[in-house]
Scaffold this active site. Sequence first.
Site, PDB file in Angstrom:
ATOM      1  N   ASP A   1      19.799  73.262  38.596  1.00  0.00           N
ATOM      2  CA  ASP A   1      19.274  73.003  37.082  1.00  0.00           C
ATOM      3  C   ASP A   1      20.977  72.716  36.480  1.00  0.00           C
ATOM      4  O   ASP A   1      21.565  72.796  36.530  1.00  0.00           O
ATOM      5  CB  ASP A   1      19.522  74.743  37.070  1.00  0.00           C
ATOM      6  CG  ASP A   1      18.283  74.304  35.650  1.00  0.00           C
ATOM      7  OD1 ASP A   1      17.564  73.726  35.557  1.00  0.00           O
ATOM      8  OD2 ASP A   1      18.293  76.012  34.864  1.00  0.00           O
TER       9      ASP A   1
ATOM     10  N   HIS B   1      20.830  63.136  36.298  1.00  0.00           N
ATOM     11  CA  HIS B   1      20.407  63.330  37.335  1.00  0.00           C
ATOM     12  C   HIS B   1      21.314  62.044  37.797  1.00  0.00           C
ATOM     13  O   HIS B   1      20.676  62.487  39.662  1.00  0.00           O
ATOM     14  CB  HIS B   1      18.452  62.537  37.119  1.00  0.00           C
ATOM     15  CG  HIS B   1      18.151  63.661  36.222  1.00  0.00           C
ATOM     16  ND1 HIS B   1      17.613  64.939  36.364  1.00  0.00           N
ATOM     17  CD2 HIS B   1      17.028  63.399  35.932  1.00  0.00           C
ATOM     18  CE1 HIS B   1      16.970  65.557  35.856  1.00  0.00           C
ATOM     19  NE2 HIS B   1      16.013  64.396  34.485  1.00  0.00           N
TER      20      HIS B   1
ATOM     21  N   LEU C   1      21.954  69.853  61.177  1.00  0.00           N
ATOM     22  CA  LEU C   1      21.134  70.279  59.568  1.00  0.00           C
ATOM     23  C   LEU C   1      19.646  69.948  59.890  1.00  0.00           C
ATOM     24  O   LEU C   1      20.076  68.921  59.581  1.00  0.00           O
ATOM     25  CB  LEU C   1      22.507  69.548  57.910  1.00  0.00           C
ATOM     26  CG  LEU C   1      22.600  70.309  57.157  1.00  0.00           C
ATOM     27  CD1 LEU C   1      22.218  71.461  57.053  1.00  0.00           C
ATOM     28  CD2 LEU C   1      22.613  69.356  56.514  1.00  0.00           C
TER      29      LEU C   1
END
Length: 229
Positions: free
Chosen positions: A2, A19, A113
Site C-alpha cells: 500500500d 506503481h 519459492l
Amino acid sequence: MDGNGRWARTRKKPTVFGHRAGADAVRRCVTAALEHGVSFLTLYAFSSENWRRAPDEVSDLTALLRYYLRHKVAELHAEGVRLRVIGELSRFETDLADEIRRAEKLTSRNQRLTLVLALSYGARSDVLQAARKLALMASEGKIDPATITEVQFASCLQTHGLPDPDLIVRTSGEQRLSNFLLWESAYSELAFLDVFWPDFTENHFEQLLSDYASRERRYGGRLDEEACK
C-alpha cells in the site's frame, strides 16, 4: 502493498510513477524471500475494489502487469519460483488472463519459492463462492451440510493447497486487512509499517523476520510448559 499513489504524490509525480516504483519493491521483496528461505510469499497486487479506480489508473496497472508477465517471468522461472494467481481473472482482458495462465504453467514445477499474486481478489467474494460451491454440492446430495468441516470449506477457497499465512504485513501506516485472506488469517501474526510500499527494502524484510521470530504463536490456546510437552 500500500502507498504507491501517496508516494508518487509526495514527489509531485503521476500515480503510475508510484506503481512502477512499487514494482521495483516487489523485486526486492522476492529477492529477500529467496535469500532467507521463505517458502511462500503472497502479494496483494490488485484488489477487487481497485476496479473502481479511475480508468487511466486501472489501464496503467494492467499494462504494468502485462509487461512483467511477458518480460520478467523467465527470471522468476530461472530462480526456481512457482507463480500462482488467486482472484477473479475473468474480469481481466482475455489476452492478459492467458498470459497469467501461461506463467503459472511454465513455473508450476518450481519449488524454491511459491509466489502468490492476488489479482482482482477479494476475500469476502472468495468465501462467498466457497459457500455457494458447498451449497450446490449439498443440494445435489453429494455432501451432508451437517458434516461440513473447516478443512472441507478451506478446500473450496482459491488458496486451497497453500498454508495459512504466518505473518501479514501492511505498509503505508494503514492498520486493517482490507478484504485480504480473511479466512486464512485467523491466527496470522500482523505487522503494520509506516512506510510507503515503494520504499520497502530488504532491510525491512529482515526486520520483519526478526520481529516474527521473537513472537509466541498461541493459536487461541495457552502456551505453558505442559502445553509444550
